[in-house]
Enzyme design. Structure first.
Site, PDB file in Angstrom:
ATOM      1  N   ASP A 165       0.892  -1.001  -0.084  1.00 21.69           N
ATOM      2  CA  ASP A 165      -0.116  -0.087   0.097  1.00 21.69           C
ATOM      3  C   ASP A 165       1.022   1.326   0.060  1.00 21.69           C
ATOM      4  O   ASP A 165       2.238   0.986   0.233  1.00 21.69           O
ATOM      5  CB  ASP A 165      -1.047  -0.073   1.499  1.00 21.69           C
ATOM      6  CG  ASP A 165      -1.795   1.167   1.211  1.00 21.69           C
ATOM      7  OD1 ASP A 165      -2.429   1.684   0.175  1.00 21.69           O
ATOM      8  OD2 ASP A 165      -2.119   1.739   2.489  1.00 21.69           O
ATOM      9  N   SER A 166       0.331   2.330  -0.281  1.00 13.74           N
ATOM     10  CA  SER A 166       1.212   3.745  -0.074  1.00 13.74           C
ATOM     11  C   SER A 166       1.425   3.876   1.458  1.00 13.74           C
ATOM     12  O   SER A 166       2.178   4.752   1.615  1.00 13.74           O
ATOM     13  CB  SER A 166       0.193   4.745  -0.710  1.00 13.74           C
ATOM     14  OG  SER A 166      -1.007   4.972   0.041  1.00 13.74           O
ATOM     15  N   TYR A 180      -0.696   8.673  -2.356  1.00 13.58           N
ATOM     16  CA  TYR A 180      -0.956   8.321  -3.954  1.00 13.58           C
ATOM     17  C   TYR A 180      -1.997   8.898  -4.725  1.00 13.58           C
ATOM     18  O   TYR A 180      -2.060   9.359  -5.931  1.00 13.58           O
ATOM     19  CB  TYR A 180      -0.995   6.716  -4.174  1.00 13.58           C
ATOM     20  CG  TYR A 180       0.246   6.031  -3.913  1.00 13.58           C
ATOM     21  CD1 TYR A 180       1.478   6.458  -3.596  1.00 13.58           C
ATOM     22  CD2 TYR A 180       0.292   4.620  -4.088  1.00 13.58           C
ATOM     23  CE1 TYR A 180       2.703   5.637  -3.545  1.00 13.58           C
ATOM     24  CE2 TYR A 180       1.334   3.733  -4.158  1.00 13.58           C
ATOM     25  CZ  TYR A 180       2.799   4.265  -3.812  1.00 13.58           C
ATOM     26  OH  TYR A 180       3.659   3.302  -3.537  1.00 13.58           O
ATOM     27  N   GLY A 181      -3.165   9.043  -3.697  1.00 12.55           N
ATOM     28  CA  GLY A 181      -4.332   9.745  -4.144  1.00 12.55           C
ATOM     29  C   GLY A 181      -4.299  10.807  -5.062  1.00 12.55           C
ATOM     30  O   GLY A 181      -4.886  11.090  -6.262  1.00 12.55           O
ATOM     31  N   CYS A 239      -4.072  -1.310  -2.070  1.00 12.71           N
ATOM     32  CA  CYS A 239      -4.395  -0.036  -2.267  1.00 12.71           C
ATOM     33  C   CYS A 239      -5.285   0.183  -3.581  1.00 12.71           C
ATOM     34  O   CYS A 239      -4.894  -0.248  -4.647  1.00 12.71           O
ATOM     35  CB  CYS A 239      -3.067   0.824  -2.382  1.00 12.71           C
ATOM     36  SG  CYS A 239      -3.057   2.366  -2.877  1.00 12.71           S
ATOM     37  N   ASN A 240      -6.234   1.045  -3.388  1.00 14.73           N
ATOM     38  CA  ASN A 240      -7.344   1.201  -4.516  1.00 14.73           C
ATOM     39  C   ASN A 240      -6.654   2.124  -5.484  1.00 14.73           C
ATOM     40  O   ASN A 240      -6.715   1.875  -6.743  1.00 14.73           O
ATOM     41  CB  ASN A 240      -8.540   2.046  -4.086  1.00 14.73           C
ATOM     42  CG  ASN A 240      -9.442   0.998  -3.107  1.00 14.73           C
ATOM     43  OD1 ASN A 240     -10.270   0.421  -3.487  1.00 14.73           O
ATOM     44  ND2 ASN A 240      -8.951   0.965  -1.643  1.00 14.73           N
ATOM     45  N   THR A 241      -5.737   3.064  -5.140  1.00 15.79           N
ATOM     46  CA  THR A 241      -5.286   4.079  -6.049  1.00 15.79           C
ATOM     47  C   THR A 241      -4.193   3.155  -7.182  1.00 15.79           C
ATOM     48  O   THR A 241      -4.102   3.211  -8.177  1.00 15.79           O
ATOM     49  CB  THR A 241      -4.654   5.166  -5.320  1.00 15.79           C
ATOM     50  OG1 THR A 241      -5.437   5.549  -4.354  1.00 15.79           O
ATOM     51  CG2 THR A 241      -4.195   6.271  -6.408  1.00 15.79           C
ATOM     52  N   GLU A 292      -4.013   8.813   8.268  1.00 16.17           N
ATOM     53  CA  GLU A 292      -2.602   8.706   8.212  1.00 16.17           C
ATOM     54  C   GLU A 292      -2.027   9.308   9.233  1.00 16.17           C
ATOM     55  O   GLU A 292      -1.124   8.998  10.137  1.00 16.17           O
ATOM     56  CB  GLU A 292      -1.939   9.321   6.875  1.00 16.17           C
ATOM     57  CG  GLU A 292      -0.407   8.537   6.750  1.00 16.17           C
ATOM     58  CD  GLU A 292      -0.472   7.145   6.268  1.00 16.17           C
ATOM     59  OE1 GLU A 292       0.842   6.509   6.183  1.00 16.17           O
ATOM     60  OE2 GLU A 292      -1.427   6.260   5.800  1.00 16.17           O
ATOM     61  N   CYS A 325     -11.131   3.405  -0.479  1.00 19.97           N
ATOM     62  CA  CYS A 325      -9.711   3.551  -0.039  1.00 19.97           C
ATOM     63  C   CYS A 325      -9.378   2.837   1.100  1.00 19.97           C
ATOM     64  O   CYS A 325     -10.373   2.640   2.062  1.00 19.97           O
ATOM     65  CB  CYS A 325      -9.718   4.946   0.289  1.00 19.97           C
ATOM     66  SG  CYS A 325      -8.103   5.383   0.949  1.00 19.97           S
ATOM     67  N   THR A 326      -8.038   1.948   1.221  1.00 20.42           N
ATOM     68  CA  THR A 326      -8.090   1.016   2.187  1.00 20.42           C
ATOM     69  C   THR A 326      -7.643   1.683   3.573  1.00 20.42           C
ATOM     70  O   THR A 326      -7.682   0.967   4.418  1.00 20.42           O
ATOM     71  CB  THR A 326      -6.736   0.069   1.815  1.00 20.42           C
ATOM     72  OG1 THR A 326      -5.577   0.906   1.508  1.00 20.42           O
ATOM     73  CG2 THR A 326      -7.078  -0.761   0.610  1.00 20.42           C
ATOM     74  N   HIS A 327      -7.464   2.970   3.552  1.00 21.20           N
ATOM     75  CA  HIS A 327      -7.514   3.590   4.901  1.00 21.20           C
ATOM     76  C   HIS A 327      -8.941   3.870   5.550  1.00 21.20           C
ATOM     77  O   HIS A 327      -8.822   3.930   6.745  1.00 21.20           O
ATOM     78  CB  HIS A 327      -6.900   5.161   4.495  1.00 21.20           C
ATOM     79  CG  HIS A 327      -5.398   5.214   4.502  1.00 21.20           C
ATOM     80  ND1 HIS A 327      -5.000   4.490   3.262  1.00 21.20           N
ATOM     81  CD2 HIS A 327      -4.427   5.939   5.200  1.00 21.20           C
ATOM     82  CE1 HIS A 327      -3.677   4.791   3.338  1.00 21.20           C
ATOM     83  NE2 HIS A 327      -3.262   5.734   4.466  1.00 21.20           N
TER      84      HIS A 327
HETATM   85  N1  DGL Z   1      -4.684   3.410   0.583  1.00 22.83           N
HETATM   86  C1  DGL Z   1      -4.909   4.483  -0.634  1.00 22.83           C
HETATM   87  C2  DGL Z   1      -5.915   3.686  -1.528  1.00 22.83           C
HETATM   88  O1  DGL Z   1      -6.632   2.714  -1.013  1.00 22.83           O
HETATM   89  C3  DGL Z   1      -4.990   5.692  -0.252  1.00 22.83           C
HETATM   90  C4  DGL Z   1      -3.970   6.363   0.215  1.00 22.83           C
HETATM   91  C5  DGL Z   1      -3.122   7.327  -0.584  1.00 22.83           C
HETATM   92  O2  DGL Z   1      -3.788   8.381  -1.180  1.00 22.83           O
HETATM   93  O3  DGL Z   1      -1.910   7.134  -0.746  1.00 22.83           O
HETATM   94  O4  DGL Z   1      -6.320   4.533  -2.435  1.00 22.83           O
END
Ligand code: DGL
Length: 247
Positions: free
Chosen positions: A10-11, A42-43, A73-75, A152, A184-186
């Site tokens: 993940d990011s 990453y978003g 990570c979705n992104t 975060e 988003c996994t957060h």
């Molecule tokens: N965990 C990332 C996701 O699922 C988002 C966090 C980021 O912006 O890096 O997209």
């Protein structure tokens, strides 16, 4: 029997929400987790740039002899899943298709909302995934950039967070959604606060559980499960030291 590890990345720390479910589903597996905290978030980045980061991390994990890769990570899934699948001769699982599948099964009104990063929303990856499953489902998206930053930073509750969540959800509720995807996994880390902003009629979906089932099924399909005779090892890498210890 195959005791090579599963690679997960993940990011930042959001991927740990996916890791948690994977450990529950396949507790015997060795795991290497990689959080690209130095280049988080990453978003807001261009998808092409995220793809380069994701491919580099996949290279690194592949060199560690992983038998399966999970893009938690979705992104990164939106930007690099097809390239990573094409490059490596091991199974690769992203988080978008499992989330879309769960949402499609849960919606009755066929009106689904998703909150995600700007990159994920802009990629239309959820729209495409949902559309492939059921073209009658209408998807409404909102980029909830600030929520990623809060998580975060370790801000997981409080009035400031609630206000931001409700602001992001309001336009989706106006569309009468009956399912909300945490894209988003957060976001599973603030699921309680998100649910407080929803009325009881909206089902909140995170892709982590469905992704972990995909991991189990894939290990079985390729006959590459670990037997668990030796206590499994979990190794964690991060590229920067900015993340908070909040899990
Ligand atoms: N965990 C990332 C996701 O699922 C988002 C966090 C980021 O912006 O890096 O997209």
């Amino acid at each position: 029997m195959d005791n090579r590890p599963i690679g997960i990345f993940d990011s930042g720390l959001g991927g740990l929400t996916v890791l948690r479910e994977i450990i529950k589903e396949v507790p015997n597996e060795n795991i290497i987790f990689f959080g690209d905290t130095a280049r988080f978030p990453y978003g807001p980045r261009e998808l092409g740039e995220v793809k380069i980061f994701a491919l580099r991390i996949a290279d690194f994990l592949y060199e560690q002899n992983v038998k399966l890769l999970v893009i938690a990570c979705n992104t990164a899934t939106a930007s690099a899943l097809s390239d990573i699948k094409a490059k490596f001769n091991i199974p690769v699982i992203g988080v978008i298709e499992p989330g879309a599948r769960t949402a499609a099964a849960a919606t009755v009104s066929k009106r689904v909302g998703v909150i995600a990063t700007r990159g994920t929303v802009g990629s239309k990856a959820y729209d495409n995934a949902i559309n492939k499953i059921d073209s009658e489902i209408k998807l409404f998206s909102n980029a909830a950039t600030l929520l990623v930053e809060y998580v975060e930073e370790g801000i997981l509750e409080g009035s400031m967070l609630d206000k931001a969540i409700c602001g992001y959800l309001k336009p989706l509720f106006k569309e009468d959604i009956d399912v909300l995807i945490l894209g988003c996994t957060h976001f599973p880390l603030i699921e309680g606060s998100i649910k407080n902003c929803c009325d009881g009629s909206v089902k909140v979906i995170s892709s982590a559980i469905e992704t972990s089932r995909d991991v189990k099924n894939t290990l079985e399909k390729f006959n590459i499960e670990n037997d668990g005779e030796i206590k499994p090892q979990r190794i964690f890498y991060e590229t920067g030291n900015t993340s908070k210890n909040i899990l």
